[in-house]
Design a protein around this motif. Structure first.
Motif, short mmCIF file in Angstrom:
data_model
loop_
_atom_site.label_atom_id
_atom_site.label_comp_id
_atom_site.label_asym_id
_atom_site.label_seq_id
_atom_site.Cartn_x
_atom_site.Cartn_y
_atom_site.Cartn_z
N ALA A 39 -0.25 -8.18 -8.16
CA ALA A 39 -0.40 -7.07 -9.26
C ALA A 39 0.06 -7.77 -10.73
N GLY A 40 -0.58 -6.88 -11.87
CA GLY A 40 -0.19 -7.52 -13.36
C GLY A 40 -0.84 -8.60 -13.51
N TRP A 41 -0.28 -9.20 -14.60
CA TRP A 41 -1.02 -10.31 -15.28
C TRP A 41 -0.42 -11.50 -14.79
N SER A 42 -0.35 -11.73 -13.24
CA SER A 42 0.14 -13.02 -12.81
C SER A 42 -0.67 -14.21 -13.06
N LEU A 43 -0.10 -15.44 -12.89
CA LEU A 43 -0.97 -16.61 -13.25
C LEU A 43 -2.18 -16.59 -12.60
N ALA A 44 -2.27 -16.18 -11.26
CA ALA A 44 -3.64 -16.23 -10.73
C ALA A 44 -4.58 -15.35 -11.41
N ARG A 45 -3.99 -14.15 -11.71
CA ARG A 45 -5.09 -13.14 -12.46
C ARG A 45 -5.47 -13.63 -13.94
N ARG A 46 -4.30 -14.29 -14.61
CA ARG A 46 -4.69 -15.12 -15.89
C ARG A 46 -5.89 -16.24 -15.57
N GLU A 47 -5.76 -16.97 -14.95
CA GLU A 47 -6.79 -18.07 -14.23
C GLU A 47 -8.31 -17.44 -14.08
N ALA A 48 -8.15 -16.29 -13.19
CA ALA A 48 -9.09 -15.35 -13.06
C ALA A 48 -10.08 -15.00 -14.18
N PHE A 49 -9.15 -14.51 -15.00
CA PHE A 49 -9.71 -13.94 -16.44
C PHE A 49 -10.48 -15.08 -17.24
N ARG A 50 -9.78 -16.43 -17.10
CA ARG A 50 -10.42 -17.52 -18.05
C ARG A 50 -11.72 -17.95 -17.28
N GLU A 51 -11.60 -17.91 -15.97
CA GLU A 51 -12.76 -18.58 -15.32
C GLU A 51 -14.00 -17.41 -15.34
N PHE A 52 -13.77 -16.20 -15.33
CA PHE A 52 -14.61 -15.00 -15.54
C PHE A 52 -15.24 -15.32 -16.95
N HIS A 53 -14.71 -15.36 -17.84
CA HIS A 53 -15.17 -15.62 -19.37
C HIS A 53 -15.78 -16.85 -19.53
N ARG A 54 -15.35 -17.93 -18.73
CA ARG A 54 -16.13 -19.15 -19.11
C ARG A 54 -17.51 -19.26 -18.27
N ALA A 55 -17.51 -18.50 -17.15
CA ALA A 55 -18.93 -18.22 -16.50
C ALA A 55 -19.91 -17.86 -17.34
N SER A 56 -19.65 -17.25 -18.41
CA SER A 56 -20.68 -16.67 -19.33
C SER A 56 -20.80 -17.33 -20.52
N PHE A 57 -20.27 -18.75 -20.78
CA PHE A 57 -20.34 -19.37 -22.03
C PHE A 57 -21.76 -19.93 -22.07
N GLY A 58 -22.71 -19.84 -21.19
CA GLY A 58 -23.95 -20.20 -21.49
C GLY A 58 -24.84 -18.90 -22.13
N GLY A 59 -24.32 -17.99 -22.16
CA GLY A 59 -25.00 -16.69 -22.92
C GLY A 59 -26.01 -16.04 -22.00
N LEU A 60 -26.91 -15.32 -22.66
CA LEU A 60 -27.93 -14.39 -22.22
C LEU A 60 -29.05 -15.50 -21.40
N ASP A 61 -29.12 -16.53 -21.48
CA ASP A 61 -29.93 -17.49 -20.81
C ASP A 61 -29.12 -18.24 -19.87
N GLY A 62 -27.86 -18.30 -19.60
CA GLY A 62 -27.18 -18.94 -18.79
C GLY A 62 -27.17 -18.32 -17.57
N PRO A 63 -26.19 -18.81 -16.64
CA PRO A 63 -26.30 -18.33 -15.24
C PRO A 63 -25.87 -16.87 -14.85
N THR A 64 -25.13 -16.44 -15.57
CA THR A 64 -24.44 -15.09 -15.53
C THR A 64 -25.22 -13.94 -16.38
N GLY A 65 -26.28 -14.47 -17.18
CA GLY A 65 -27.09 -13.65 -18.15
C GLY A 65 -26.23 -12.71 -19.15
N SER A 66 -25.14 -13.00 -19.58
CA SER A 66 -24.09 -12.38 -20.15
C SER A 66 -23.66 -13.36 -21.53
N GLN A 67 -23.61 -12.59 -22.48
CA GLN A 67 -22.89 -12.94 -23.71
C GLN A 67 -21.78 -12.24 -23.93
N MET A 68 -20.67 -12.56 -23.95
CA MET A 68 -19.47 -12.10 -24.36
C MET A 68 -18.98 -12.58 -25.81
#
Length: 169
Positions: A39-68
């Motif tokens: 629970a909370g902002w554990s190290l594992a959750r912080r790393e998951a946050f980073r990975e979630f955002h990194r997955a969208s670095f490709g933008g709308l035409d990237g693998p997630t189809g998301s621009q953050m």
């Protein structure tokens, strides 16, 4: 509101400041998908946050189809807004979060207007969103930005048509 609201694509430069705001001023469930972690902002959750955002670095035409985008006010990161391609051509879905200290100041509506401009520049015709009736801040931001709202099955569904003139206020 101190300074103009700007959107900056989330990248390695602003990812740590974004995580800092999330950890200090938001709950994990409000800023990222659920993950198996303590629970909370554990190290594992912080790393998951980073990975979630990194997955969208490709933008709308990237693998997630998301621009953050990091939401900046006066150069300071205050939250995040995103657009994600929908199955329907020319339509993106949006979602946003702001740190607690940035809420209720018009930053959300300004950030959504910037996102609508970015979506229009990307050739989109509509932006949709979904929230809950008790998320008064989100409903207010969507309404201020000209969304057509309908309540359905305990959800508020919003649609903003980009070929209409944005409302003045």
């Amino acid at each position: 509101m101190a300074g103009a609201v700007r959107l900056e694509p989330v990248d390695e430069r602003n990812l740590e400041p974004l995580l800092s705001v999330a950890a200090a001023e938001a709950e994990p469930c409000d800023v990222m998908p659920p993950v198996e972690a303590p629970a909370g902002w554990s190290l594992a959750r912080r790393e998951a946050f980073r990975e979630f955002h990194r997955a969208s670095f490709g933008g709308l035409d990237g693998p997630t189809g998301s621009q953050m985008y990091a939401i900046l006010v006066g150069g300071e990161v205050m939250g995040m807004v995103r657009m994600t391609r929908c199955d329907e051509a020319g339509t993106v879905e949006t979602g946003m979060w702001l740190g607690r200290s940035a809420r209720g100041q018009g930053i959300g509506a300004a950030a959504l207007r910037e996102l609508l401009n970015a979506a229009a520049r990307a050739g989109m015709r509509a932006v949709v969103a979904e929230t809950t009736p008790d998320n008064i801040g989100a409903v207010s931001v969507l309404r201020k930005c000209g969304a057509k709202l309908r309540e359905d099955d305990g959800k508020v569904r919003a649609e903003i048509c980009l070929d209409s003139t944005p409302p003045a206020f």
